[in-house]
Design a protein around this motif. Sequence first.
Motif, PDB file in Angstrom:
ATOM      1  N   UNK A 151      51.892 -38.780  34.709  1.00 32.75           N
ATOM      2  CA  UNK A 151      52.236 -38.497  35.935  1.00 32.75           C
ATOM      3  C   UNK A 151      50.901 -37.984  36.567  1.00 32.75           C
ATOM      4  N   UNK A 152      50.486 -38.905  37.699  1.00 30.04           N
ATOM      5  CA  UNK A 152      49.099 -38.599  38.487  1.00 30.04           C
ATOM      6  C   UNK A 152      49.262 -37.385  39.410  1.00 30.04           C
ATOM      7  N   UNK A 153      50.466 -36.748  39.427  1.00 32.05           N
ATOM      8  CA  UNK A 153      50.507 -35.675  40.195  1.00 32.05           C
ATOM      9  C   UNK A 153      50.515 -34.324  39.403  1.00 32.05           C
ATOM     10  N   UNK A 154      50.162 -34.553  37.969  1.00 30.69           N
ATOM     11  CA  UNK A 154      49.951 -33.500  36.962  1.00 30.69           C
ATOM     12  C   UNK A 154      48.615 -32.792  37.267  1.00 30.69           C
ATOM     13  N   UNK A 155      48.628 -31.708  36.568  1.00 34.18           N
ATOM     14  CA  UNK A 155      47.273 -31.077  36.594  1.00 34.18           C
ATOM     15  C   UNK A 155      45.984 -31.934  36.045  1.00 34.18           C
ATOM     16  N   UNK A 156      46.388 -32.778  34.888  1.00 28.64           N
ATOM     17  CA  UNK A 156      45.089 -33.567  34.460  1.00 28.64           C
ATOM     18  C   UNK A 156      45.031 -34.743  35.561  1.00 28.64           C
TER      19      UNK A 156
ATOM     20  N   UNK B  32      48.225 -22.932  25.342  1.00 36.28           N
ATOM     21  CA  UNK B  32      47.643 -21.821  25.014  1.00 36.28           C
ATOM     22  C   UNK B  32      46.555 -21.103  25.689  1.00 36.28           C
ATOM     23  N   UNK B  33      46.543 -19.845  25.474  1.00 34.12           N
ATOM     24  CA  UNK B  33      45.372 -19.032  26.059  1.00 34.12           C
ATOM     25  C   UNK B  33      44.359 -19.150  25.207  1.00 34.12           C
ATOM     26  N   UNK B  34      43.070 -18.922  25.647  1.00 35.15           N
ATOM     27  CA  UNK B  34      41.892 -19.185  24.840  1.00 35.15           C
ATOM     28  C   UNK B  34      41.737 -18.106  23.680  1.00 35.15           C
TER      29      UNK B  34
ATOM     30  N   UNK C 260      40.584 -20.821  32.093  1.00 35.21           N
ATOM     31  CA  UNK C 260      42.013 -20.902  32.496  1.00 35.21           C
ATOM     32  C   UNK C 260      42.612 -19.460  32.068  1.00 35.21           C
ATOM     33  N   UNK C 261      44.041 -19.541  32.128  1.00 36.81           N
ATOM     34  CA  UNK C 261      44.904 -18.390  31.947  1.00 36.81           C
ATOM     35  C   UNK C 261      45.347 -17.907  30.817  1.00 36.81           C
ATOM     36  N   UNK C 262      46.646 -17.383  30.720  1.00 38.83           N
ATOM     37  CA  UNK C 262      46.768 -16.532  29.466  1.00 38.83           C
ATOM     38  C   UNK C 262      48.353 -17.168  29.045  1.00 38.83           C
TER      39      UNK C 262
ATOM     40  N   UNK D 259      50.980 -21.971  33.214  1.00 41.44           N
ATOM     41  CA  UNK D 259      51.145 -21.079  34.256  1.00 41.44           C
ATOM     42  C   UNK D 259      49.912 -20.781  35.000  1.00 41.44           C
ATOM     43  N   UNK D 260      49.050 -21.869  35.021  1.00 41.62           N
ATOM     44  CA  UNK D 260      47.951 -21.741  35.796  1.00 41.62           C
ATOM     45  C   UNK D 260      47.965 -21.436  37.275  1.00 41.62           C
ATOM     46  N   UNK D 261      47.354 -20.362  38.028  1.00 36.58           N
ATOM     47  CA  UNK D 261      47.474 -20.089  39.087  1.00 36.58           C
ATOM     48  C   UNK D 261      46.565 -20.689  39.929  1.00 36.58           C
ATOM     49  N   UNK D 262      46.655 -20.506  41.077  1.00 39.48           N
ATOM     50  CA  UNK D 262      45.935 -21.167  42.091  1.00 39.48           C
ATOM     51  C   UNK D 262      44.338 -21.096  42.000  1.00 39.48           C
ATOM     52  N   UNK D 263      44.181 -19.514  41.774  1.00 41.53           N
ATOM     53  CA  UNK D 263      42.874 -19.179  41.512  1.00 41.53           C
ATOM     54  C   UNK D 263      42.214 -19.753  40.232  1.00 41.53           C
ATOM     55  N   UNK D 264      43.074 -19.857  38.982  1.00 42.35           N
ATOM     56  CA  UNK D 264      42.663 -20.137  37.995  1.00 42.35           C
ATOM     57  C   UNK D 264      42.483 -21.615  38.010  1.00 42.35           C
TER      58      UNK D 264
END
Length: 274
Positions: A11-16, A153-155, A267-269, A197-202
């Motif tokens: 999906x080109x609309x994805x995060x990737x 997964x988180x880091x 990234x996030x958690x 669950x990546x936030x806008x800030x992340x």
Amino acid sequence: MHVLWVSAHPDPRSLNGALRDEGVRALRGLGHEVEESDLYALRWNPVVDHADFAHDPEERLDVLEESERALRSGTLSPDIRREQEKLDRADTLVVQFPLWWFGMPAILKGWFDRLFVQGYAQGVPHPETGRAMRYGDGGLAGRRAFVVTTVGANAATTGPRGIHGDIDEVLFPLLHGTLWYTGMRVVPPLVVNGTVRLSDAEYGAAVERLRERLAALPDTPPIPYRRQNGGDYDEHLLLRPELAPGEAGIAIHRTGAAPAEDCEHTGGTAEAER
């Protein structure tokens, strides 16, 4: 640089898709030339079969032998040759994908399977010794490679003591066994964690780190993997006993930094995804 950016997400609309667009825009803004291979948009066939080599399906298929014959005779499938020609023009390869089941999506694995044929990326003999050129030498030497991947997964959980395993070890088959094997200089990957669950800030932070990594890409030191033919391995391709004595595992195949230092996480958690 002349960059080939290979991406694999349906999906080109994805995060990737968003990260790819940001990355390509950043590179072009810096004056670099970029070609793209969006494998889903190309409807890339990931399956190696007789048709790749104009081979009679009634006869037994030796993939290595037939792929090299087809390469030399110009009878490789046209879609393979088009992608090889893109890679021929590039001095830098960016490989971007979501981590699914601790590996690449099948469509991307199939891109490597079909492109990296005998006599092109592998099985290239040294002109003087006849010894196979691989792990630091080979058909794709002179290029650099940069992997960008997203992980649910988180880091911490993809670190050295995390339940999912050290991300350096998870990516080792690609970084060392595919890219370095074929002669490319592999820079430390960029791993975007917590993508469920990546936030806008992340997301903004991940984009900024991607831009920074791309801007520095021409001068980024590669992962210090040992060369097969550099004297560190014996005639059986075993690491010489005086090197990393008493140690084992993938870390012994590096001459420098500890594994945790090679991979940059952002990234996030979020909890793990497949």
